[in-house]
Design a protein around this motif. Structure first.
Motif, PDB file in Angstrom:
ATOM      1  N   SER A 256       0.657  -1.221  -0.010  1.00  0.00           N
ATOM      2  CA  SER A 256      -0.009  -0.010   0.029  1.00  0.00           C
ATOM      3  C   SER A 256       0.848   1.097   0.166  1.00  0.00           C
ATOM      4  CB  SER A 256      -1.033  -0.013   1.112  1.00  0.00           C
ATOM      5  OG  SER A 256      -0.301   0.104   2.311  1.00  0.00           O
ATOM      6  N   LEU A 257       2.033   1.275   0.707  1.00  0.00           N
ATOM      7  CA  LEU A 257       2.836   2.570   0.616  1.00  0.00           C
ATOM      8  C   LEU A 257       3.440   2.729  -0.914  1.00  0.00           C
ATOM      9  CD1 LEU A 257       5.507   3.310   3.425  1.00  0.00           C
ATOM     10  CD2 LEU A 257       6.190   3.152   0.606  1.00  0.00           C
ATOM     11  N   PHE A 258       3.990   1.684  -1.494  1.00  0.00           N
ATOM     12  CA  PHE A 258       4.401   1.644  -2.875  1.00  0.00           C
ATOM     13  C   PHE A 258       3.479   2.271  -3.753  1.00  0.00           C
ATOM     14  CE2 PHE A 258       7.882  -1.009  -0.960  1.00  0.00           C
ATOM     15  CZ  PHE A 258       8.757  -0.152  -1.100  1.00  0.00           C
ATOM     16  N   ASP A 259       2.139   1.476  -3.771  1.00  0.00           N
ATOM     17  CA  ASP A 259       1.104   1.786  -4.743  1.00  0.00           C
ATOM     18  C   ASP A 259       0.400   3.063  -4.200  1.00  0.00           C
ATOM     19  OD1 ASP A 259       1.673  -0.428  -6.196  1.00  0.00           O
ATOM     20  OD2 ASP A 259      -0.038  -1.718  -5.363  1.00  0.00           O
ATOM     21  N   GLY A 260       0.402   3.474  -2.994  1.00  0.00           N
ATOM     22  CA  GLY A 260      -0.284   4.720  -2.834  1.00  0.00           C
ATOM     23  C   GLY A 260       0.452   5.967  -2.721  1.00  0.00           C
ATOM     24  N   TYR A 261       1.521   5.847  -2.031  1.00  0.00           N
ATOM     25  CA  TYR A 261       2.345   7.050  -1.692  1.00  0.00           C
ATOM     26  C   TYR A 261       3.653   7.312  -2.810  1.00  0.00           C
ATOM     27  CZ  TYR A 261      -0.198   7.408   2.598  1.00  0.00           C
ATOM     28  OH  TYR A 261      -0.952   7.476   3.620  1.00  0.00           O
ATOM     29  N   LEU A 262       4.158   6.233  -3.077  1.00  0.00           N
ATOM     30  CA  LEU A 262       5.391   6.379  -4.141  1.00  0.00           C
ATOM     31  C   LEU A 262       5.082   6.041  -5.384  1.00  0.00           C
ATOM     32  CD1 LEU A 262       7.756   4.818  -1.571  1.00  0.00           C
ATOM     33  CD2 LEU A 262       7.176   7.212  -1.712  1.00  0.00           C
ATOM     34  N   LYS A 263       3.803   5.609  -5.885  1.00  0.00           N
ATOM     35  CA  LYS A 263       3.705   5.541  -7.287  1.00  0.00           C
ATOM     36  C   LYS A 263       3.957   6.454  -8.245  1.00  0.00           C
ATOM     37  CE  LYS A 263      -0.576   5.180  -8.475  1.00  0.00           C
ATOM     38  NZ  LYS A 263      -2.001   4.761  -8.675  1.00  0.00           N
ATOM     39  N   GLY A 264       4.826   6.237  -9.198  1.00  0.00           N
ATOM     40  CA  GLY A 264       5.032   7.252 -10.250  1.00  0.00           C
ATOM     41  C   GLY A 264       6.091   8.054  -9.946  1.00  0.00           C
ATOM     42  N   SER A 265       6.819   7.821  -8.773  1.00  0.00           N
ATOM     43  CA  SER A 265       8.044   8.616  -8.369  1.00  0.00           C
ATOM     44  C   SER A 265       9.295   8.264  -8.980  1.00  0.00           C
ATOM     45  CB  SER A 265       7.896   9.007  -6.906  1.00  0.00           C
ATOM     46  OG  SER A 265       8.549   7.679  -6.357  1.00  0.00           O
ATOM     47  N   ALA A 266      10.343   9.078  -8.878  1.00  0.00           N
ATOM     48  CA  ALA A 266      11.707   8.635  -9.359  1.00  0.00           C
ATOM     49  C   ALA A 266      12.264   7.500  -8.398  1.00  0.00           C
ATOM     50  CB  ALA A 266      12.501   9.732  -9.603  1.00  0.00           C
ATOM     51  N   LEU A 267      11.654   7.252  -7.329  1.00  0.00           N
ATOM     52  CA  LEU A 267      12.144   6.291  -6.252  1.00  0.00           C
ATOM     53  C   LEU A 267      12.024   5.108  -6.901  1.00  0.00           C
ATOM     54  CD1 LEU A 267      10.656   7.683  -3.264  1.00  0.00           C
ATOM     55  CD2 LEU A 267      12.851   8.070  -3.835  1.00  0.00           C
ATOM     56  N   LYS A 268      11.065   4.740  -8.119  1.00  0.00           N
ATOM     57  CA  LYS A 268      11.238   3.415  -8.535  1.00  0.00           C
ATOM     58  C   LYS A 268      12.411   2.649  -9.400  1.00  0.00           C
ATOM     59  CE  LYS A 268       9.756   4.671 -13.253  1.00  0.00           C
ATOM     60  NZ  LYS A 268       8.970   6.022 -13.171  1.00  0.00           N
ATOM     61  N   THR A 269      13.572   3.699  -9.106  1.00  0.00           N
ATOM     62  CA  THR A 269      14.875   3.357  -9.794  1.00  0.00           C
ATOM     63  C   THR A 269      15.687   2.619  -8.826  1.00  0.00           C
ATOM     64  OG1 THR A 269      15.734   5.402  -9.081  1.00  0.00           O
ATOM     65  CG2 THR A 269      14.958   5.207 -11.428  1.00  0.00           C
ATOM     66  N   TYR A 270      14.931   2.664  -7.499  1.00  0.00           N
ATOM     67  CA  TYR A 270      15.837   1.954  -6.258  1.00  0.00           C
ATOM     68  C   TYR A 270      15.065   0.638  -5.810  1.00  0.00           C
ATOM     69  CZ  TYR A 270      18.465   6.229  -5.250  1.00  0.00           C
ATOM     70  OH  TYR A 270      19.371   7.133  -5.351  1.00  0.00           O
ATOM     71  N   PRO A 271      15.909  -0.604  -5.707  1.00  0.00           N
ATOM     72  CA  PRO A 271      15.230  -1.614  -5.404  1.00  0.00           C
ATOM     73  C   PRO A 271      14.554  -1.788  -4.080  1.00  0.00           C
ATOM     74  CG  PRO A 271      17.587  -1.736  -4.851  1.00  0.00           C
ATOM     75  CD  PRO A 271      17.250  -0.309  -5.549  1.00  0.00           C
ATOM     76  N   ILE A 272      13.701  -2.549  -3.953  1.00  0.00           N
ATOM     77  CA  ILE A 272      12.716  -2.545  -2.829  1.00  0.00           C
ATOM     78  C   ILE A 272      12.759  -3.725  -1.883  1.00  0.00           C
ATOM     79  CG2 ILE A 272      11.206  -1.068  -3.840  1.00  0.00           C
ATOM     80  CD1 ILE A 272       9.118  -3.385  -4.370  1.00  0.00           C
TER      81      ILE A 272
END
Length: 329
Positions: A256-272
């Motif tokens: 929910s954090l990734f889909d709700g708060y961080l979706k569409g951000s440049a942070l997706k270039t970092y592994p999770i």
């Protein structure tokens, strides 16, 4: 003997019957012609349905192959200016494993040995902090714990009381280590990054981590802090820590954090490091086609150890894990 009955009609009557049959054929043709648009529409709808069904079948097969291809790619965890050590991602987890270890089983205590038995070739690890108290690291190693994520800092001034002891003890036990920082919006990213790296470098003589640092955002989200508008600050923390440690940090959080708060951000270039108990391991956040680590339960028991542990699995095999971790100097 049976004889066929033959009826002979007068010429006038025969002609009348012939004309009547002809008129019926003409009427039937006219009726069909009147309904031609409807018949044509039905044919077109049928063809469209067949086309859609065929397309869905092709898409399903293509998506499955694409997912498998993506899963065979690598996640570069240890990155520096001169070298890149990669850890291969495993192929998709089997359905049997998904069914065995998802809700509600993982919301209840589960034996660490059972998780290891389910996937013996996959590295499993735990997260620890001062909450666990004194830890028998040799017992963890004997139980098959391959890696540990240790709480180091929180905000810009809090240090976990057990970090230094845990950090050195994990190294002595030969368990791959990762340090994590609990983010808070009450301090700047720069101050938090400096606090984290300073604490890490001062922890012990063997300060080099085998695994990347981890930025935990779950605590901030659960407290209602503004994560959505702090993306630039989060990116700054990740960049500064990467520069200092030579490894690309991971982001820890729930689906929910990734889909709700961080979706569409440049942070997706970092592994999770995905923390998710109600979904199976093949569930990925939007924008992140894979996870590096998956925390599948927070209530695991380890033989001979008091309390419960948060257990995660690595997204690859033991071979790729050993090949990819950064060795101590």
């Amino acid at each position: 003997m049976n004889q066929a009955l033959r009826v002979v009609l007068p010429a006038e009557e025969s002609e009348r019957v012939r004309i009547m049959l002809k008129n019926r054929k003409l009427k039937l043709r006219d009726r069909l012609w009147d309904h031609a648009p409807l018949i044509l529409l039905m044919v077109m709808i049928t063809q469209l349905m067949l086309l859609v069904m065929g397309g869905a079948y092709v898409w399903q097969n293509w998506a499955g192959k694409t997912h498998t291809t993506q899963a065979s790619h690598t996640i570069a965890l240890n990155q520096s200016a001169t070298t890149v050590s990669s850890i291969s991602v495993a192929t998709p987890v089997s359905a049997a494993f998904t069914e065995k270890f998802i809700s509600p089983e993982l919301t209840s205590p589960v034996e660490f040995s059972a998780l290891k038995s389910a996937r013996p070739s996959v590295p499993f690890g735990i997260r620890v902090s001062a909450r666990q108290g004194q830890i028998d690291w040799s017992r963890l190693k004997a139980a098959g714990v391959a890696f540990v994520s240790i709480k180091a800092t929180e905000g810009s001034d809090i240090v976990d009381p057990q970090f230094k002891r845990n950090w050195q003890s994990a190294a002595d036990a030969g368990i791959a280590r990762s340090a994590y920082h609990v983010y808070t919006s009450e301090a700047s990213a720069q101050d938090q990054a400096r606090h984290f790296t300073t604490t890490l470098s001062a922890a012990s003589t063997s300060s080099d981590a085998e695994l990347p640092a981890v930025l935990e955002l779950e605590s901030a989200m659960s407290k209602g802090e503004d994560i959505y508008h702090a993306k630039d600050e989060l990116f700054k923390w990740l960049r500064l820590v990467r520069q200092d440690t030579g490894m690309k940090p991971l982001i820890y959080g729930s689906l929910s954090l990734f889909d709700g708060y961080l979706k569409g951000s440049a942070l997706k270039t970092y592994p999770i490091w995905l923390s998710e108990y109600s979904k199976g391991p093949t569930q990925y956040p939007q924008g992140w086609p894979r996870w590096a680590f998956w925390q599948l339960t927070e209530k695991s028991r380890i033989d001979g150890m008091a309390g419960e542990f948060e257990v995660s699995q690595f997204g690859g095999s033991e071979t790729s894990f050993e090949r990819g971790i950064k060795r101590r100097k």
